[in-house]
Scaffold this active site. Sequence first.
Site, PDB file in Angstrom:
ATOM      1  N   ARG A 106       0.891  -1.178   0.000  1.00 19.02           N
ATOM      2  CA  ARG A 106       0.000   0.000   0.000  1.00 19.02           C
ATOM      3  C   ARG A 106       0.919   1.215   0.000  1.00 19.02           C
ATOM      4  O   ARG A 106       1.625   1.467   0.980  1.00 19.02           O
ATOM      5  CB  ARG A 106      -0.893  -0.001   1.248  1.00 19.02           C
ATOM      6  CG  ARG A 106      -1.614   1.310   1.470  1.00 19.02           C
ATOM      7  CD  ARG A 106      -2.699   1.242   2.508  1.00 19.02           C
ATOM      8  NE  ARG A 106      -3.868   0.563   1.985  1.00 19.02           N
ATOM      9  CZ  ARG A 106      -5.063   0.543   2.581  1.00 19.02           C
ATOM     10  NH1 ARG A 106      -5.242   1.145   3.745  1.00 19.02           N
ATOM     11  NH2 ARG A 106      -6.073  -0.087   2.023  1.00 19.02           N
ATOM     12  N   HIS A 133      -7.708   1.329  -6.203  1.00 16.37           N
ATOM     13  CA  HIS A 133      -7.810   0.352  -5.095  1.00 16.37           C
ATOM     14  C   HIS A 133      -8.450  -0.928  -5.654  1.00 16.37           C
ATOM     15  O   HIS A 133      -9.592  -1.261  -5.356  1.00 16.37           O
ATOM     16  CB  HIS A 133      -8.655   0.951  -3.967  1.00 16.37           C
ATOM     17  CG  HIS A 133      -8.514   0.254  -2.647  1.00 16.37           C
ATOM     18  ND1 HIS A 133      -7.743  -0.885  -2.464  1.00 16.37           N
ATOM     19  CD2 HIS A 133      -9.056   0.537  -1.432  1.00 16.37           C
ATOM     20  CE1 HIS A 133      -7.832  -1.252  -1.194  1.00 16.37           C
ATOM     21  NE2 HIS A 133      -8.616  -0.418  -0.548  1.00 16.37           N
ATOM     22  N   GLN A 136     -10.057  -3.790  -3.418  1.00 12.49           N
ATOM     23  CA  GLN A 136     -11.358  -3.400  -2.888  1.00 12.49           C
ATOM     24  C   GLN A 136     -12.454  -3.623  -3.917  1.00 12.49           C
ATOM     25  O   GLN A 136     -13.538  -4.124  -3.614  1.00 12.49           O
ATOM     26  CB  GLN A 136     -11.327  -1.908  -2.478  1.00 12.49           C
ATOM     27  CG  GLN A 136     -12.645  -1.414  -1.926  1.00 12.49           C
ATOM     28  CD  GLN A 136     -12.999  -2.070  -0.602  1.00 12.49           C
ATOM     29  OE1 GLN A 136     -12.215  -2.052   0.333  1.00 12.49           O
ATOM     30  NE2 GLN A 136     -14.183  -2.672  -0.506  1.00 12.49           N
ATOM     31  N   ASP A 224     -17.910   6.807  -0.511  1.00 14.93           N
ATOM     32  CA  ASP A 224     -16.652   6.662   0.238  1.00 14.93           C
ATOM     33  C   ASP A 224     -16.442   7.934   1.050  1.00 14.93           C
ATOM     34  O   ASP A 224     -17.165   8.929   0.869  1.00 14.93           O
ATOM     35  CB  ASP A 224     -15.487   6.416  -0.740  1.00 14.93           C
ATOM     36  CG  ASP A 224     -14.245   5.838  -0.059  1.00 14.93           C
ATOM     37  OD1 ASP A 224     -14.257   5.680   1.186  1.00 14.93           O
ATOM     38  OD2 ASP A 224     -13.262   5.558  -0.758  1.00 14.93           O
ATOM     39  N   CYS A 263     -16.524   1.014   1.163  1.00 17.96           N
ATOM     40  CA  CYS A 263     -15.329   0.198   1.407  1.00 17.96           C
ATOM     41  C   CYS A 263     -14.867   0.253   2.862  1.00 17.96           C
ATOM     42  O   CYS A 263     -14.111  -0.603   3.296  1.00 17.96           O
ATOM     43  CB  CYS A 263     -14.198   0.617   0.469  1.00 17.96           C
ATOM     44  SG  CYS A 263     -13.595   2.288   0.745  1.00 17.96           S
ATOM     45  N   ARG A 291     -13.399  -9.157   1.642  1.00 16.23           N
ATOM     46  CA  ARG A 291     -11.995  -8.828   1.363  1.00 16.23           C
ATOM     47  C   ARG A 291     -11.121 -10.076   1.497  1.00 16.23           C
ATOM     48  O   ARG A 291     -10.202 -10.300   0.708  1.00 16.23           O
ATOM     49  CB  ARG A 291     -11.472  -7.726   2.318  1.00 16.23           C
ATOM     50  CG  ARG A 291     -12.101  -6.351   2.148  1.00 16.23           C
ATOM     51  CD  ARG A 291     -11.763  -5.683   0.832  1.00 16.23           C
ATOM     52  NE  ARG A 291     -10.339  -5.495   0.616  1.00 16.23           N
ATOM     53  CZ  ARG A 291      -9.640  -4.439   1.030  1.00 16.23           C
ATOM     54  NH1 ARG A 291     -10.238  -3.470   1.693  1.00 16.23           N
ATOM     55  NH2 ARG A 291      -8.347  -4.328   0.767  1.00 16.23           N
TER      56      ARG A 291
HETATM   57  N1   CP Z   1     -11.207  -0.355   2.598  1.00 15.87           N
HETATM   58  C1   CP Z   1      -9.927  -0.440   3.006  1.00 15.87           C
HETATM   59  O1   CP Z   1      -9.000  -0.566   2.189  1.00 15.87           O
HETATM   60  O2   CP Z   1      -9.798  -0.433   4.362  1.00 15.87           O
HETATM   61  P1   CP Z   1      -8.420  -0.224   5.136  1.00 15.87           P
HETATM   62  O3   CP Z   1      -7.918   1.172   4.789  1.00 15.87           O
HETATM   63  O4   CP Z   1      -8.791  -0.343   6.594  1.00 15.87           O
HETATM   64  O5   CP Z   1      -7.451  -1.264   4.699  1.00 15.87           O
END
Ligand code: CP
Length: 306
Positions: A106, A133, A136, A224, A263, A291
């Site tokens: 990430r 992303h 997701q 979001d 998400c 997930r």
């Molecule tokens: N939706 C998501 O990626 O959550 P986190 O940022 O908690 O990993």
Amino acid sequence: MHFLEIKDFSKAQLRGILDSAVKRKNSRSGLAKGERDSDLPLKGKIVALVFERPSTRTRFSFEVGIRQLGGEVFTSSGGEMQLGRGETVADTARVLSRYVDAVMIRSKKRETLDEFASAATIPVINGLTNMTHPCQVVTDVMTLEENKGHLDKQHVAWVGDGNNVCASWIEAVGVLGGSLKVGCPLLLKPQKEFLDWADKHKAAVSVMTSPEEAVSDTDCVITDAWVSMHDEDVENRHNLLRAYQVNEALMKHAKKDALFMHCLPAHRNEEVTDAIMDGPHSVVFDEAENRIHAQKAILLSCFGKV
Ligand code: CP
């Protein structure tokens, strides 16, 4: 094989990942969370998770999923690595490629992910960048489809900031079919490169400023946070996005049985009200659970096992 962006995959490849995710989810019915999948497809494999940004779902769902597949996993923040003290991204990728079998990263910037993937000799997975992303959105598609059927028959509304998750949704509709209406302020519409890609690939993606028009007659409404991890203009964003809150009045414009997805993390009573988050349309916690299942399938595709 890397998993960097949804648009890198064919429809058949993505369908393979989605089918595998559903199969693995169903096969775990009745198993304790810590029990391994019987076929142990990642036995002998080690996966590293590297986070330059905070995470709850991505971190824990990958950790649990890798263990269920029979693999080993460890997690580090970029800040506690030499990456945080100036070692190049490429050198870090070369070194980790000698230690582990795959890396999920990430990164604050897409360029970091791309540089890492170019230098790595093992599969690299995009665990979110400022631009996209994809893990997701594979999960979101899985969650939508388990309630409504294949995406190519679905009409989806994205309401609010045209952010990184929205960008991966544009790619998902472009590859898998279906339609996406994005209701957002002009200043926060999806980045041009994603809209240009959608045009080029004849994806049924449209952008409008009216949230009601975006939601109208759709099967699924998604929103979001108004302020993502990489955003700084907090007050301006709140002012721009206040009219895009997903609440009971807005959901009435969608189909009666429309889903609501987010998400997470949600900022309750900002982008979505408690009544919607906790109400009958919401599948947000199934989405969070998925997930695990979706990422297990993504990992297996990276190892050529899907
Ligand atoms: N939706 C998501 O990626 O959550 P986190 O940022 O908690 O990993």
